[in-house]
Design an enzyme around this catalytic site. Structure first.
Site, mmCIF file in Angstrom:
data_model
loop_
_atom_site.group_PDB
_atom_site.id
_atom_site.type_symbol
_atom_site.label_atom_id
_atom_site.label_comp_id
_atom_site.label_asym_id
_atom_site.label_seq_id
_atom_site.Cartn_x
_atom_site.Cartn_y
_atom_site.Cartn_z
ATOM 1 N N GLY A 46 80.039 26.718 60.874
ATOM 2 C CA GLY A 46 81.384 26.136 60.948
ATOM 3 C C GLY A 46 82.392 27.173 60.496
ATOM 4 N N ARG A 47 83.511 26.687 59.966
ATOM 5 C CA ARG A 47 84.574 27.609 59.524
ATOM 6 C C ARG A 47 84.060 28.630 58.517
ATOM 7 N NH1 ARG A 47 86.961 22.903 58.702
ATOM 8 N NH2 ARG A 47 88.550 22.231 60.183
ATOM 9 N N ILE A 48 83.361 28.120 57.473
ATOM 10 C CA ILE A 48 82.927 29.026 56.400
ATOM 11 C C ILE A 48 81.833 29.964 56.913
ATOM 12 C CG2 ILE A 48 81.895 29.151 54.082
ATOM 13 C CD1 ILE A 48 83.333 26.463 53.453
ATOM 14 N N ARG A 79 73.974 22.927 64.365
ATOM 15 C CA ARG A 79 73.658 21.770 65.203
ATOM 16 C C ARG A 79 74.002 22.060 66.664
ATOM 17 N NH1 ARG A 79 76.385 16.473 62.854
ATOM 18 N NH2 ARG A 79 77.989 17.993 62.418
ATOM 19 N N THR A 130 76.286 28.681 48.767
ATOM 20 C CA THR A 130 77.625 28.354 48.247
ATOM 21 C C THR A 130 78.079 27.005 48.808
ATOM 22 O OG1 THR A 130 78.591 29.623 50.054
ATOM 23 C CG2 THR A 130 78.439 30.733 47.914
ATOM 24 N N ARG A 163 76.052 23.269 49.084
ATOM 25 C CA ARG A 163 75.690 22.185 48.176
ATOM 26 C C ARG A 163 74.238 22.354 47.758
ATOM 27 N NH1 ARG A 163 80.298 21.464 47.615
ATOM 28 N NH2 ARG A 163 81.535 19.581 47.844
ATOM 29 N N GLU A 191 74.090 19.038 39.644
ATOM 30 C CA GLU A 191 75.232 19.571 38.877
ATOM 31 C C GLU A 191 75.813 18.533 37.937
ATOM 32 O OE1 GLU A 191 78.364 21.274 41.287
ATOM 33 O OE2 GLU A 191 76.891 22.435 42.410
ATOM 34 N N HIS A 238 79.582 26.749 40.307
ATOM 35 C CA HIS A 238 80.349 26.136 41.401
ATOM 36 C C HIS A 238 81.799 26.642 41.433
ATOM 37 C CE1 HIS A 238 80.712 22.353 44.122
ATOM 38 N NE2 HIS A 238 81.571 23.281 44.492
ATOM 39 N N GLY A 281 82.947 28.783 44.068
ATOM 40 C CA GLY A 281 83.172 29.379 45.386
ATOM 41 C C GLY A 281 84.617 29.328 45.849
HETATM 42 C C1 8YV Z 1 85.566 22.350 45.428
HETATM 43 C C2 8YV Z 1 83.821 22.381 47.305
HETATM 44 O O1 8YV Z 1 85.639 23.039 44.242
HETATM 45 O O2 8YV Z 1 85.655 21.562 48.545
HETATM 46 C C3 8YV Z 1 84.447 21.630 48.411
HETATM 47 O O3 8YV Z 1 83.686 21.076 49.218
HETATM 48 O O4 8YV Z 1 82.665 22.517 47.258
HETATM 49 C C4 8YV Z 1 84.501 23.031 46.193
HETATM 50 O O5 8YV Z 1 84.749 24.360 46.507
HETATM 51 C C5 8YV Z 1 85.322 20.911 45.114
HETATM 52 O O6 8YV Z 1 84.772 20.210 46.145
HETATM 53 C C6 8YV Z 1 86.563 20.228 44.675
HETATM 54 O O7 8YV Z 1 86.417 18.825 44.732
#
Ligand code: 8YV
Length: 331
Positions: free
Chosen positions: A159-161, A181, A241, A243, A272, A293, A295
């Site tokens: 995806g984007r990331i 997918r 990075t 989940r 977490e 966490h 990222g």
């Molecule tokens: C955020 C993240 O820090 O946006 C996301 O999906 O994993 C994180 O980088 C976090 O979710 C903030 O709620």
């Protein structure tokens, strides 16, 4: 006559500039001391608020959603991933759910590259040597890591990331491979010189570095299962990075302990903020690089996320469709 401002409950402390704007626009209930809200506090918020702004640390499950009051219409998540919310149940109850896509892409991709480099080039380990007063000087065979140029990177989730990681990886001379997918559009694939693998199993078996960049959904829970992790080459590196739940953390820990995989860089964890003692021990031995966490943790990113939340709330309250609606097809 001025319209009554909506009651917006924000579960965690947000950047000052975001909170100030929220106060101007809404009847904003802010979390001044930034304590993670208890389930009882969240239930109270759901009962009374017009809008709830949760974060990744709030578990908005079916049990909580059953206590929703009649005012609540919108859950505007401060975050891209929405696995902290039972979105299906929320939608069934007639709520709208929004998130903050796009604004944390580059920061998260930067952190992915940082972890790849940290593991391959032993950066976290090396950064301790001088503060620990353990440096006796340079030696040709000391602190050797692995070159990343010319290696194969397998991106799980394009995806984007994932695409932002691929752009960076190209600049570092990595060969980009990916599993997704759906295959991405041909021009994107061409620009990234990316090789698509329909079979995740086959890709994993051939990669030097694997980066997890897909969302956590029921379909991606333990996508990197014990069986799949075993397919990796013994000198492979895994970076996550996205989940923690996407990797079977227990199986990964076992393989790191047994030396069946070269290393891992983890910014996210299955439970977490709890970290298993075994993983902690590996981290102390510099056999895994662990980050808390962070990222997307940049000042700019957090402000952009807050602005997205505000636009989503404002648009919704003005009677329009908010730009970042989470749809069932995205789950
Ligand atoms: C955020 C993240 O820090 O946006 C996301 O999906 O994993 C994180 O980088 C976090 O979710 C903030 O709620």
């Amino acid at each position: 006559m001025s319209k009554k401002k909506p009651l917006v409950v924000v579960t965690r402390k947000l950047p000052d500039v975001v909170e100030t704007r929220m106060r101007e626009l809404f009847d904003a209930r802010l979390n001044v001391d930034d304590h993670p809200m208890t389930q009882a506090e969240l239930a109270e918020a759901l009962r009374t608020a017009d809008v709830l702004v949760p974060t990744v640390t709030d578990k908005i499950d079916a049990q909580l959603l059953a206590q929703t009051g009649e005012n609540l219409k919108l859950i505007a998540n401060f975050g891209n991933g929405v696995d902290n919310i039972d979105v299906q149940t929320a939608l069934t109850r007639g709520l709208t759910v929004t998130n903050t896509p796009g604004v944390l892409t580059e920061d998260t991709a930067d952190m992915t590259m940082a972890l790849i480099l940290a593991v391959a080039r032993r950066i976290a380990e090396g950064s301790r040597v001088i503060p620990d007063e353990a440096w006796n000087g340079w030696s040709p065979t000391w602190m050797l890591g692995r070159r990343i140029t010319g290696k194969r990177l397998g991106i799980v989730g394009m995806g984007r990331i994932g695409q932002a990681v691929a752009r960076r990886a190209r600049a570092f001379g990595l060969q980009v491979h990916y599993h997704n997918r759906r295959r991405v559009a041909a021009p994107i694939e061409e620009t990234l010189e990316a090789t698509y693998w329909d079979s995740l199993d086959q890709m994993l078996a051939r990669m030097d570095i694997v980066s997890v960049n897909c969302p956590h959904t029921p379909a991606t829970y333990h996508l990197l299962s014990a069986r799949r992790l075993k397919l990796l080459k013994p000198d492979a590196i895994v970076v996550n990075t996205a989940r923690g739940e996407i990797i079977d953390e227990n199986a990964l820990t076992r393989m790191l302990e047994a030396g069946e995989i070269a290393g891992a860089g983890l910014d996210v964890f299955e439970h977490e903020p709890a970290i298993s003692p075994r993983l902690l021990k590996l981290a102390r031995q510099h056999r895994v690089v662990v980050l808390p966490h962070m990222g997307s943790a940049t000042h700019e990113g957090r402000i952009d996320m807050g602005e997205k939340v505000i636009v989503n709330i404002k648009t919704f309250m003005d009677g329009h469709r908010p730009p970042d609606r989470v749809l069932p097809s995205m789950l």
